[in-house]
Design a protein around this motif. Structure first.
Motif, PDB file in Angstrom:
ATOM      1  N   LEU A 177       2.485 -33.270  32.247  1.00  0.00           N
ATOM      2  CA  LEU A 177       2.672 -34.510  31.500  1.00  0.00           C
ATOM      3  C   LEU A 177       1.915 -35.604  32.250  1.00  0.00           C
ATOM      4  N   ALA A 178       1.048 -36.341  31.559  1.00  0.00           N
ATOM      5  CA  ALA A 178       0.170 -37.288  32.240  1.00  0.00           C
ATOM      6  C   ALA A 178       0.271 -38.686  31.655  1.00  0.00           C
ATOM      7  N   GLN A 228      -6.210 -33.574  27.817  1.00  0.00           N
ATOM      8  CA  GLN A 228      -5.305 -33.082  26.785  1.00  0.00           C
ATOM      9  C   GLN A 228      -6.089 -32.323  25.705  1.00  0.00           C
ATOM     10  N   GLU A 229      -7.234 -32.833  25.338  1.00  0.00           N
ATOM     11  CA  GLU A 229      -8.035 -32.203  24.283  1.00  0.00           C
ATOM     12  C   GLU A 229      -8.497 -30.802  24.662  1.00  0.00           C
ATOM     13  N   CYS A 230      -8.736 -30.570  25.946  1.00  0.00           N
ATOM     14  CA  CYS A 230      -9.210 -29.251  26.374  1.00  0.00           C
ATOM     15  C   CYS A 230      -8.092 -28.365  26.911  1.00  0.00           C
ATOM     16  N   ARG A 235       0.773 -33.171  27.472  1.00  0.00           N
ATOM     17  CA  ARG A 235       1.000 -34.399  26.725  1.00  0.00           C
ATOM     18  C   ARG A 235       0.551 -35.598  27.556  1.00  0.00           C
ATOM     19  N   VAL A 236       0.140 -36.657  26.856  1.00  0.00           N
ATOM     20  CA  VAL A 236      -0.238 -37.916  27.500  1.00  0.00           C
ATOM     21  C   VAL A 236       0.651 -39.018  26.944  1.00  0.00           C
ATOM     22  N   PHE A 237       1.214 -39.831  27.858  1.00  0.00           N
ATOM     23  CA  PHE A 237       2.080 -40.941  27.456  1.00  0.00           C
ATOM     24  C   PHE A 237       1.493 -42.258  27.955  1.00  0.00           C
TER      25      PHE A 237
END
Length: 309
Positions: A177-178, A228-230, A235-237
């Motif tokens: 989680l980033a 996240q796309e790769c 998840r990105v918050f």
């Protein structure tokens, strides 16, 4: 289909890879009964061990969650040997701690981790052989093997940039989680060393050769969105709600029953664990061999000369 298949479930386990002249040989697969999933996993409860003392790694166990906080914000959470030792020990401990259901790791301040502290390789108070031995012991056998051997789910809470080992340890976490302020970089060629922590294998496997080569060969910086796309990040918050969003997810995960978590992780991770340990050793041998090379020594000396100004 019968609902009573679990007692007879069989897993795949990769038999130990043999190395010859640092050349990895092929895998062989053997069957493993499901009872082996819990090997080394105890139901006893105990408090966090104090065998390795450092206030730069904070460890607590609460409501089933073993929390690891890299607590050296003044140095962008760069990892010194005692910090690696503590993280590794904590991960090994998680396997036999009945109070731990899952593990989280995050950084204090604005960075997740800037990776290996170059002071670990400075020759001011230690010889090259001492540096190589410490690198093998603390970086590989404790930190890296601790992540590889951990049977409990690991969730990385990447609050800021992850550089070097701060990026390469992430594929060993079961969820990443980033924060949207995070980025990831592996500047190994610029330092003069090869990729470590199985990144030469796991990065292409996760993100594809093109993206992996961009990072590992050409030092490209991967944004949180790109990660996240790769598939490198789950998840990105938004940074302003990052801690709250992560806590909500982790609290929910901690309510899940332990046995299915252990079995699912073993099905996913177990078949490659020995391969990863052998590959990790192979990579680290190459890194250790390069520590006293003129190019690496020059870069380290330039770093400390700059720090001294």
């Amino acid at each position: 289909m019968s609902t009573s298949i679990m007692p007879s479930m069989r897993l795949l386990r990769v038999s130990k890879l043999m190395t010859s002249g640092k050349t990895l040989q092929a895998l062989s697969i053997t069957a493993l009964p499901s009872s082996a999933i819990n090997e080394g996993i105890s139901r006893r409860n105990f408090s966090v061990s104090s065998k390795v003392q450092t206030n730069r790694i904070l460890v607590s166990v609460e409501n089933g969650v073993r929390k690891i906080v890299i607590n050296r914000p003044e140095a962008k959470n760069a990892l010194q040997y005692d910090m690696m030792d503590k993280i590794g020990q904590t991960l090994f401990e998680a396997n036999s701690d009945g109070a731990t259901k899952l593990v989280t790791i995050t950084g204090a301040g604005d960075f997740f981790s800037s990776g290996n502290d170059l002071a670990n390789w400075h020759t001011a108070n230690q010889t090259i052989p001492e540096i190589k031995e410490k690198t093998r012991k603390y970086v590989m056998q404790q930190l890296m093997f601790g992540f590889i051997e951990c049977r409990k789910p690991i969730i990385a809470l990447v609050n800021g940039p992850g550089i070097g080992a701060g990026a390469t340890l992430l594929p060993f976490c079961d969820q990443v989680l980033a924060s949207d302020k995070a980025f990831f970089a592996t500047p190994f060629p610029a330092i003069g060393i090869v990729p470590e922590f199985c990144s030469s294998y796991l990065f292409p496997k996760i993100m594809g050769y093109s993206k992996a080569n961009d990072m590992l060969l050409f030092c490209h910086r991967l944004t949180a969105k790109e990660a996240q796309e790769c598939g490198f990040v789950t998840r990105v918050f938004p940074s302003e709600s990052f801690e709250e969003s992560c806590q909500k997810l982790v609290d929910g995960y901690a309510q899940l029953p332990l046995e299915p978590l252990l079995k699912a992780k073993e099905l996913i991770r177990g078949p490659e664990r020995e391969k990863l340990k052998q590959l990790c050793t192979y990579e680290m041998d190459l890194v250790i061999d390069s520590i006293d090379s003129p190019h690496v020594r020059s870069n380290i000396e330039k770093f400390f000369a700059k720090m001294g100004k």
